[in-house]
Design an enzyme around this catalytic site. Structure first.
Site, mmCIF file in Angstrom:
data_model
loop_
_atom_site.group_PDB
_atom_site.id
_atom_site.type_symbol
_atom_site.label_atom_id
_atom_site.label_comp_id
_atom_site.label_asym_id
_atom_site.label_seq_id
_atom_site.Cartn_x
_atom_site.Cartn_y
_atom_site.Cartn_z
ATOM 1 N N ALA A 8 18.130 53.126 -38.971
ATOM 2 C CA ALA A 8 18.427 51.685 -38.976
ATOM 3 C C ALA A 8 19.463 51.377 -40.044
ATOM 4 O O ALA A 8 19.329 50.437 -40.820
ATOM 5 C CB ALA A 8 17.149 50.883 -39.196
ATOM 6 N N PHE A 11 25.196 51.580 -38.141
ATOM 7 C CA PHE A 11 25.537 51.844 -36.738
ATOM 8 C C PHE A 11 24.324 51.732 -35.822
ATOM 9 O O PHE A 11 24.397 51.148 -34.737
ATOM 10 C CB PHE A 11 26.206 53.219 -36.606
ATOM 11 C CG PHE A 11 26.950 53.385 -35.302
ATOM 12 C CD1 PHE A 11 27.852 52.431 -34.878
ATOM 13 C CD2 PHE A 11 26.745 54.501 -34.502
ATOM 14 C CE1 PHE A 11 28.549 52.570 -33.677
ATOM 15 C CE2 PHE A 11 27.445 54.660 -33.305
ATOM 16 C CZ PHE A 11 28.342 53.698 -32.885
ATOM 17 N N GLY A 12 23.203 52.315 -36.243
ATOM 18 C CA GLY A 12 21.997 52.221 -35.421
ATOM 19 C C GLY A 12 21.620 50.772 -35.166
ATOM 20 O O GLY A 12 21.282 50.386 -34.037
ATOM 21 N N GLY A 130 33.840 57.028 -30.735
ATOM 22 C CA GLY A 130 35.043 56.249 -30.469
ATOM 23 C C GLY A 130 35.258 55.193 -31.540
ATOM 24 O O GLY A 130 34.450 55.038 -32.453
ATOM 25 N N LYS A 185 38.792 63.051 -37.477
ATOM 26 C CA LYS A 185 39.595 61.890 -37.926
ATOM 27 C C LYS A 185 39.111 61.373 -39.267
ATOM 28 O O LYS A 185 39.886 60.759 -40.019
ATOM 29 C CB LYS A 185 39.615 60.793 -36.854
ATOM 30 C CG LYS A 185 38.250 60.197 -36.483
ATOM 31 C CD LYS A 185 37.800 59.056 -37.355
ATOM 32 C CE LYS A 185 36.382 58.616 -37.064
ATOM 33 N NZ LYS A 185 35.877 57.588 -37.987
HETATM 34 N N1 NAD Z 1 29.068 52.233 -39.549
HETATM 35 C C1 NAD Z 1 29.969 52.347 -38.576
HETATM 36 O O1 NAD Z 1 30.841 51.494 -38.421
HETATM 37 C C2 NAD Z 1 29.909 53.518 -37.625
HETATM 38 C C3 NAD Z 1 30.610 53.438 -36.416
HETATM 39 C C4 NAD Z 1 30.568 54.524 -35.558
HETATM 40 C C5 NAD Z 1 29.864 55.661 -35.895
HETATM 41 N N2 NAD Z 1 29.206 55.701 -37.063
HETATM 42 C C6 NAD Z 1 28.517 56.938 -37.407
HETATM 43 O O2 NAD Z 1 27.113 56.718 -37.433
HETATM 44 C C7 NAD Z 1 26.510 57.625 -38.372
HETATM 45 C C8 NAD Z 1 25.592 56.817 -39.267
HETATM 46 O O3 NAD Z 1 26.412 55.923 -39.980
HETATM 47 P P1 NAD Z 1 25.904 54.519 -40.514
HETATM 48 O O4 NAD Z 1 27.101 53.688 -40.702
HETATM 49 O O5 NAD Z 1 24.811 53.964 -39.696
HETATM 50 O O6 NAD Z 1 25.357 54.973 -41.950
HETATM 51 P P2 NAD Z 1 24.370 54.175 -42.904
HETATM 52 O O7 NAD Z 1 24.540 54.791 -44.227
HETATM 53 O O8 NAD Z 1 24.605 52.717 -42.771
HETATM 54 O O9 NAD Z 1 22.919 54.472 -42.304
HETATM 55 C C9 NAD Z 1 22.347 55.745 -42.240
HETATM 56 C C10 NAD Z 1 20.858 55.555 -42.156
HETATM 57 O O10 NAD Z 1 20.239 56.821 -42.016
HETATM 58 C C11 NAD Z 1 19.142 56.900 -42.919
HETATM 59 N N3 NAD Z 1 18.954 58.295 -43.271
HETATM 60 C C12 NAD Z 1 19.715 59.071 -44.052
HETATM 61 N N4 NAD Z 1 19.231 60.311 -44.112
HETATM 62 C C13 NAD Z 1 18.126 60.328 -43.344
HETATM 63 C C14 NAD Z 1 17.161 61.316 -43.016
HETATM 64 N N5 NAD Z 1 17.268 62.547 -43.501
HETATM 65 N N6 NAD Z 1 16.154 60.981 -42.184
HETATM 66 C C15 NAD Z 1 16.026 59.742 -41.713
HETATM 67 N N7 NAD Z 1 16.904 58.741 -41.987
HETATM 68 C C16 NAD Z 1 17.947 59.042 -42.800
HETATM 69 C C17 NAD Z 1 19.537 56.028 -44.108
HETATM 70 O O11 NAD Z 1 18.402 55.585 -44.814
HETATM 71 C C18 NAD Z 1 20.266 54.894 -43.403
HETATM 72 O O12 NAD Z 1 19.375 53.886 -42.998
HETATM 73 C C19 NAD Z 1 27.665 58.296 -39.134
HETATM 74 O O13 NAD Z 1 27.864 59.591 -38.661
HETATM 75 C C20 NAD Z 1 28.867 57.442 -38.801
HETATM 76 O O14 NAD Z 1 30.077 58.183 -38.766
HETATM 77 C C21 NAD Z 1 29.192 54.668 -37.942
HETATM 78 O O1 G3P Z 2 33.269 53.595 -41.953
HETATM 79 P P1 G3P Z 2 33.680 54.932 -41.389
HETATM 80 O O2 G3P Z 2 34.872 55.500 -42.080
HETATM 81 O O3 G3P Z 2 32.534 55.875 -41.281
HETATM 82 O O4 G3P Z 2 34.199 54.652 -39.894
HETATM 83 C C1 G3P Z 2 33.357 54.069 -38.971
HETATM 84 C C2 G3P Z 2 33.725 54.499 -37.568
HETATM 85 O O5 G3P Z 2 33.653 55.894 -37.435
HETATM 86 C C3 G3P Z 2 35.075 54.010 -37.117
HETATM 87 O O6 G3P Z 2 35.224 54.310 -35.749
#
Ligand code: NAD
Ligand code: G3P
Length: 322
Positions: A8, A11-12, A130, A185
């Site tokens: 959560a 992204f989630g 993406g 990227k």
């Molecule tokens: N934020 C964006 O805009 C975005 C967009 C596209 C893709 N992503 C991808 O989504 C992935 C997650 O990114 P995010 O932005 O949600 O990060 P975030 O730091 O906001 O959230 C990650 C979550 O995972 C939890 N977590 C970490 N380690 C854990 C573990 N071992 N077990 C259970 N929970 C754990 C954290 O507590 C946190 O709630 C990344 O690979 C990122 O590249 C993010």
């Molecule tokens: O905030 P970043 O750099 O992890 O980028 C988020 C996404 O991957 C963009 O597509």
């Protein structure tokens, strides 16, 4: 299809919000029971504080609730996926597991779907990737992503189920290409941030993006990706977004490196570990990936941005297509 989301974070939660707004019931799992209690009470999440969680989202901290779902979107940081799927392989057997993280696992030097397949052979792996910022998706801004799955039937079902009025999914069967675009990227985005942070200018950034894209294509081709996948949303599209927006954490981390400033160590910066993984992969395959290599050394503190520039610009002259 009963949809669960593991993680959560930004992204989630964003995916849960757009799916719930489109009428899907979503189970949103976080490991921290106190944080989940707070989410239930306030209908807010720390990483996206301005967004109210729609009713269709059920925040949970019990893994049994997550494992009751048949389709699970894995929105944990890339380096956490392997341990999670290995620890819970039994409960995840036979499920559709959609990797959402963008990074290469440092332990195995493979992408997210290979980790899933190795730990849970009976699962059907897929990938959602993406150009997209979580805040944009959660606010209902238009976004287009790639849904990659080697199983065409499952890919089509996921494309239907995960598309919303503001989130348009394109389908691909090239899982390797789609996941490499998203992971690689981030490394180039750190380099671009460092370039701008060090005051080296927009022309230098354009050069880094272009030559960095050539490195992405070179490594992806050597690992079996289709060239056209790298030209799409998951490769070129995400490269452009991440190398040019201060909403990107990878880019902001690079900016901080370039300015010699500290960066919040709690922030998820996937390109830092992936830069190391890319260096190891390149060495094993005899590939020359100079931008990724100096980025890994900057991240490790072995090179300053100006030393990195020096190392890049003074390389022997060559043909552009090489
Ligand atoms: N934020 C964006 O805009 C975005 C967009 C596209 C893709 N992503 C991808 O989504 C992935 C997650 O990114 P995010 O932005 O949600 O990060 P975030 O730091 O906001 O959230 C990650 C979550 O995972 C939890 N977590 C970490 N380690 C854990 C573990 N071992 N077990 C259970 N929970 C754990 C954290 O507590 C946190 O709630 C990344 O690979 C990122 O590249 C993010
Ligand atoms: O905030 P970043 O750099 O992890 O980028 C988020 C996404 O991957 C963009 O597509």
């Amino acid at each position: 299809m009963r949809i669960g989301i593991a993680g959560a974070g930004a992204f989630g939660t964003a995916l849960a919000v757009t799916l719930a707004q489109a009428g899907q019931a979503v189970t949103l799992w976080a490991r921290d029971a106190e944080a989940v209690e707070e989410m239930r009470r306030t209908r807010r999440v720390a990483r996206l504080p301005e967004i109210e969680l729609p009713e269709g989202i059920e925040p949970v901290s019990e893994l049994s609730s997550l494992f009751a779902c048949d389709t699970i979107l894995m929105a944990l940081p890339a380096q956490a996926t392997r341990v999670f799927v290995t620890e819970h392989a039994g409960a995840l057997a036979g499920k559709v597991l959609v990797a959402c993280a963008k990074g290469i696992d440092l332990h195995s030097l493979t992408g997210q779907t290979a980790i899933i397949s190795e730990a849970v052979p009976s699962a059907t792996p897929a990938l959602l990737t993406g150009p997209s910022f979580a805040a944009d998706i959660a606010r209902g801004l238009p976004t287009a992503l790639t849904l990659a799955c080697a199983d065409d039937g499952c890919g089509a079902a996921l494309q239907q189920a995960l598309s919303t009025p503001t989130l348009r999914l394109y389908r691909s069967a090239d899982v390797i290409g789609a996941e490499l675009g998203g992971a690689l990227k981030n490394v180039i985005a750190i380099a671009c941030g460092a370039c701008i942070g060090a005051g080296l200018g927009d022309s230098a950034r354009a050069a880094l993006m272009t030559r960095g894209f050539a490195e992405m294509q070179r490594l992806a081709a050597s690992l079996g990706a289709a060239p056209e996948t790298l030209m799409g949303l998951s490769g070129f599209g995400d490269l452009v977004l991440t190398c040019s927006s201060e909403l990107s954490r990878n880019y902001r981390y690079g900016l901080a490196l370039g300015r010699g400033e500290a960066f919040d160590s709690h922030m998820t910066v996937e390109g830092a570990a992936t830069a190391r993984a890319v260096t190891d992969l390149a060495a094993a395959r005899g590939l020359d990936l100079p931008i990724s290599a100096v980025t890994a050394r900057m991240v490790a503190g072995d090179l300053t941005p100006l030393q990195a520039l020096d190392a890049l610009i003074n390389r022997p002259l060559k043909e552009e297509r090489e």
